[in-house]
Structures are given as structure tokens and as C-alpha cells.
Design an enzyme around this catalytic site. Structure first.
Site, PDB file in Angstrom:
ATOM      1  N   TYR A  48      16.355  -5.917  16.777  1.00  0.00           N
ATOM      2  CA  TYR A  48      16.414  -5.290  15.452  1.00  0.00           C
ATOM      3  C   TYR A  48      17.860  -5.173  14.949  1.00  0.00           C
ATOM      4  CZ  TYR A  48      11.664  -3.587  16.660  1.00  0.00           C
ATOM      5  OH  TYR A  48      10.355  -3.471  17.050  1.00  0.00           O
ATOM      6  N   HIS A 106      10.229  -7.219  25.317  1.00  0.00           N
ATOM      7  CA  HIS A 106       9.733  -7.281  23.935  1.00  0.00           C
ATOM      8  C   HIS A 106       8.605  -8.295  23.755  1.00  0.00           C
ATOM      9  CE1 HIS A 106      11.261  -6.592  19.566  1.00  0.00           C
ATOM     10  NE2 HIS A 106       9.967  -6.742  19.573  1.00  0.00           N
TER      11      HIS A 106
HETATM   12  N1  NAP Z   1       6.925  -4.448  19.815  1.00  0.00           N
HETATM   13  C1  NAP Z   1       6.875  -5.185  18.718  1.00  0.00           C
HETATM   14  O1  NAP Z   1       6.817  -6.424  18.753  1.00  0.00           O
HETATM   15  C2  NAP Z   1       6.900  -4.485  17.396  1.00  0.00           C
HETATM   16  C3  NAP Z   1       6.540  -5.199  16.234  1.00  0.00           C
HETATM   17  C4  NAP Z   1       6.575  -4.515  15.011  1.00  0.00           C
HETATM   18  C5  NAP Z   1       6.935  -3.169  14.979  1.00  0.00           C
HETATM   19  N2  NAP Z   1       7.308  -2.507  16.124  1.00  0.00           N
HETATM   20  C6  NAP Z   1       7.705  -1.074  16.106  1.00  0.00           C
HETATM   21  O2  NAP Z   1       6.688  -0.319  15.460  1.00  0.00           O
HETATM   22  C7  NAP Z   1       7.249   0.375  14.350  1.00  0.00           C
HETATM   23  C8  NAP Z   1       6.235   0.538  13.240  1.00  0.00           C
HETATM   24  O3  NAP Z   1       5.656  -0.700  12.898  1.00  0.00           O
HETATM   25  P1  NAP Z   1       5.881  -1.396  11.483  1.00  0.00           P
HETATM   26  O4  NAP Z   1       7.215  -0.991  10.970  1.00  0.00           O
HETATM   27  O5  NAP Z   1       5.625  -2.843  11.636  1.00  0.00           O
HETATM   28  O6  NAP Z   1       4.719  -0.885  10.586  1.00  0.00           O
HETATM   29  P2  NAP Z   1       4.080   0.524  10.096  1.00  0.00           P
HETATM   30  O7  NAP Z   1       4.849   1.681  10.612  1.00  0.00           O
HETATM   31  O8  NAP Z   1       2.647   0.423  10.416  1.00  0.00           O
HETATM   32  O9  NAP Z   1       4.213   0.403   8.529  1.00  0.00           O
HETATM   33  C9  NAP Z   1       5.432   0.454   7.884  1.00  0.00           C
HETATM   34  C10 NAP Z   1       5.166   0.291   6.388  1.00  0.00           C
HETATM   35  O10 NAP Z   1       4.415   1.405   5.909  1.00  0.00           O
HETATM   36  C11 NAP Z   1       5.081   2.025   4.828  1.00  0.00           C
HETATM   37  N3  NAP Z   1       4.784   3.460   4.972  1.00  0.00           N
HETATM   38  C12 NAP Z   1       5.178   4.276   5.973  1.00  0.00           C
HETATM   39  N4  NAP Z   1       4.642   5.503   5.829  1.00  0.00           N
HETATM   40  C13 NAP Z   1       3.883   5.461   4.703  1.00  0.00           C
HETATM   41  C14 NAP Z   1       3.080   6.414   4.047  1.00  0.00           C
HETATM   42  N5  NAP Z   1       2.932   7.666   4.513  1.00  0.00           N
HETATM   43  N6  NAP Z   1       2.444   6.047   2.899  1.00  0.00           N
HETATM   44  C15 NAP Z   1       2.570   4.770   2.424  1.00  0.00           C
HETATM   45  N7  NAP Z   1       3.307   3.827   3.010  1.00  0.00           N
HETATM   46  C16 NAP Z   1       3.962   4.163   4.158  1.00  0.00           C
HETATM   47  C17 NAP Z   1       6.521   1.652   4.998  1.00  0.00           C
HETATM   48  O11 NAP Z   1       7.198   1.583   3.770  1.00  0.00           O
HETATM   49  P3  NAP Z   1       8.579   2.374   3.456  1.00  0.00           P
HETATM   50  O12 NAP Z   1       9.533   2.088   4.578  1.00  0.00           O
HETATM   51  O13 NAP Z   1       9.000   1.779   2.147  1.00  0.00           O
HETATM   52  O14 NAP Z   1       8.197   3.818   3.365  1.00  0.00           O
HETATM   53  C18 NAP Z   1       6.427   0.248   5.585  1.00  0.00           C
HETATM   54  O15 NAP Z   1       6.207  -0.711   4.550  1.00  0.00           O
HETATM   55  C19 NAP Z   1       8.453  -0.498  13.973  1.00  0.00           C
HETATM   56  O16 NAP Z   1       9.375   0.151  13.140  1.00  0.00           O
HETATM   57  C20 NAP Z   1       8.990  -0.850  15.329  1.00  0.00           C
HETATM   58  O17 NAP Z   1       9.731   0.215  15.880  1.00  0.00           O
HETATM   59  C21 NAP Z   1       7.279  -3.161  17.328  1.00  0.00           C
END
Ligand code: NAP
Length: 281
Positions: A48, A106
Site C-alpha cells: 500500500y 499478502h
Molecule cells: N488482503 C487483501 O488482499 C486486501 C484487499 C483489499 C483490501 N484489504 C484491506 O481491507 C480494507 C477494507 O477493504 P476495501 O478498502 O477494499 O473496501 P471496503 O472497506 O469494503 O469499502 C471501502 C469503500 O466504502 C466506502 N465507504 C466506507 N464506509 C462507508 C459508509 N459508511 N457509507 C458509504 N460508503 C462507505 C469508501 O469510500 P470513502 O473512502 O470515500 O468513504 C470506499 O469506497 C482495506 O482498506 C485494506 O486494509 C485487504
């Protein structure tokens, strides 16, 4: 904050804050906001490019290190015993800490057994409190967990109300492994969850949003959820989920929403593997 214990006794919060796709510049501000909202688990990764932002934020926050739970992940370009060991020291330096609470592989590619040996050593040396994997789907996970000495304490997978990862649960259980949910709000497809009328309907009874119901559902399953938002008010909304409980009927109703149990990415697809290896390996 509700917590549970990993197989080695380490206590982990059931809710954290993720910083995927948060730019290095913005990361410090976001993590500062998340810590002020109350999050104590922060999920980052070498890939990241924002571990420094996490380090700067927690250092300036005045939080005691022992009250935080820092998670990072070894990227495939650092696979193999020697490179992984160096990368762990680099992550420690960037995170400005003497230990990482949870370190994950990862992606399941490259010399993952060499990487694991470096992680086991870091674990025994006290540089890491718990070790695990990410994106290891059932067969790959079983093979890996069977052969390694220290069994993975966590498998971080894409998991949410539409991607429920129920099939892998007994395999995790056989190795004492807990699940952590990435994309808990749907990631790129966030609207299908945060605008779900079905989830909003369940939440109305409690004065909660669809997003809050989705996160509560995961944590009530005993899965650590790590939602990401760059907006402080959404961070606060996502954090405010431990003052209500879904009934057994509501849990069962949400279970019927499962669409792709193992996720939207096929980690065995040679084209996907080729892309990752050629781009990052
Ligand atoms: N291990 C892996 O391969 C892997 C892959 C992907 C992610 N991850 C980890 O998992 C974490 C979360 O996953 P993710 O970032 O992919 O997806 P997520 O948390 O499911 O969704 C993030 C999205 O939701 C929006 N959002 C957040 N809260 C909201 C709410 N209350 N109402 C409306 N929209 C909302 C955010 O927009 P805004 O930011 O504009 O609010 C963003 O567009 C990552 O940050 C990372 O740490 C790990």
C-alpha cells in the site's frame, strides 16, 4: 470494543480500520482521524506504500503502543526467507515500532514457505506477535497450513454479506485460524451493500444504517472487519456497531444474501496470477 483471542492467546479487536488505496500523503490524516474516532486496529501492507503514514499517525497520536494493534503484510516482491526477513525490518522501521501485532503473507504466490520461515523467526524473536496469511483459498490454505510448523493464526479474505466465505470455515477451524474480512462493505462494489434496502430494513429497527448492519453481521460471526473510509463521519458510523445485536433470525436472513461464497477474484486463474507476478513479482 469487542475482542477475541487468536490461537496463541493474543487479543485482537473485532473491528479495525484499513488503508488500502489511501495515498501516502493522506494516510497520516486518515489514521489520525481513525484513532480519534476510537479504532485501535490499523490494517496496512507493504504494497500500500503507506506504512510510514500509519507510523507517523500513531506516534503523534499519543496512544500507548500496547493499546494499538498494527497489521501489515509481506508483498510478493519480498517473497523468500532472506527478502521477507529484510522486508519485516523495513516494515518495523516505517511503522516506527519494535513489533508488529499481526503479520500476513499478502498473496499465495512465490516462495511462501521461505517467507513463512522468516515470519516464524520474527515471531520467535518477538518482532511479531501473531502471523497469518491472506487470500489463501481453501485448497491452498489447507496445503500450506498442513505443512508449516506454526499454524496461521489468521486468514484475511474478501468477505461481506454478498461474499460470505462459509465454505472455508471448517478448514480454518481445523487449524485454529480466525478470519479477517477485507472489503467488508463491498470495496469497489460498495453500493450493493451500503445501499441495500434489505440491510437498511433490518437496521431501521435499531436506528442503524445498512453499512452498520453489514459490519455487525461480520463481527457477530466472529470475523474481524476492517472497513476503509477517508471520511471521518463514515469512520465514526462504521465504528458505532457494538451497541446493538442482530437476532438469530436477522443473522439467518442476511445469510441468504450470499452470492459468491469464495469471492469475486479467482486466485487460481492463470491470467490473474501472471498479471500479479509480472507486475509485482
Ligand atoms: N488482503 C487483501 O488482499 C486486501 C484487499 C483489499 C483490501 N484489504 C484491506 O481491507 C480494507 C477494507 O477493504 P476495501 O478498502 O477494499 O473496501 P471496503 O472497506 O469494503 O469499502 C471501502 C469503500 O466504502 C466506502 N465507504 C466506507 N464506509 C462507508 C459508509 N459508511 N457509507 C458509504 N460508503 C462507505 C469508501 O469510500 P470513502 O473512502 O470515500 O468513504 C470506499 O469506497 C482495506 O482498506 C485494506 O486494509 C485487504
Amino acid at each position: 470494543m469487542e475482542t477475541f483471542r487468536l490461537s496463541n492467546g493474543v487479543e485482537i479487536p473485532l473491528l479495525g480500520y484499513g488503508v488500502f488505496q489511501v495515498s501516502p500523503e493522506e494516510c497520516e490524516r486518515c489514521v489520525t482521524d481513525a484513532l480519534s474516532v476510537g479504532y485501535r486496529l490499523i490494517d496496512t501492507a507493504q504494497a500500500y506504500f503507506n506504512e510510514e503514514g500509519v507510523g507517523n499517525a500513531w506516534r503523534k497520536s499519543g496512544q500507548k503502543r500496547e493499546d494499538l494493534f498494527l497489521v501489515t503484510k509481506v508483498w510478493i516482491s519480498n517473497a523468500g526467507e532472506e527478502k521477507a526477513a529484510k522486508s519485516i525490518d523495513e516494515s518495523l522501521r516505517k511503522l516506527q515500532t519494535e513489533y508488529i501485532d499481526l503479520l500476513l503473507i499478502h498473496q499465495a504466490y512465490g516462495d511462501v514457505f521461505g517467507t513463512w520461515r522468516a515470519m516464524e523467526k520474527a515471531y520467535r524473536d518477538g518482532k511479531v506477535r501473531a502471523i497469518g496469511v491472506s487470500n489463501f483459498q481453501a485448497g491452498r490454505f489447507f496445503d500450506f497450513a498442513h505443512y508449516v510448523e506454526v499454524k496461521p493464526m489468521v486468514n484475511q479474505l474478501q468477505c461481506n454479506t454478498l461474499i460470505q466465505q462459509t465454505g472455508i470455515e471448517p478448514i480454518h477451524a481445523a487449524f485454529g485460524t480466525k478470519m479477517m474480512a477485507w472489503g467488508p462493505l463491498g470495496g469497489q462494489g460498495v453500493d450493493s451493500i451500503v445501499k441495500s434496502e434489505q440491510l437498511a430494513g433490518i437496521g431501521a429497527k435499531y436506528g442503524k444504517s445498512a453499512a452498520q448492519v453489514a459490519l455487525r453481521w461480520l463481527t457477530q460471526r466472529g470475523i474481524v472487519a476492517i472497513p476503509k473510509s477517508t471520511h471521518k463521519e463514515r469512520m465514526a458510523q462504521n465504528f458505532d456497531i457494538f451497541n446493538f445485536s442482530l437476532t438469530d433470525e436477522e443473522m439467518a436472513q442476511i445469510a441468504t444474501m450470499n452470492q459468491h461464497d469464495t469471492g469475486t477474484i479467482n486466485f487460481s486463474d492463470p491470467q490473474f496470477v501472471k498479471y500479479l507476478i509480472e507486475t509485482y513479482g
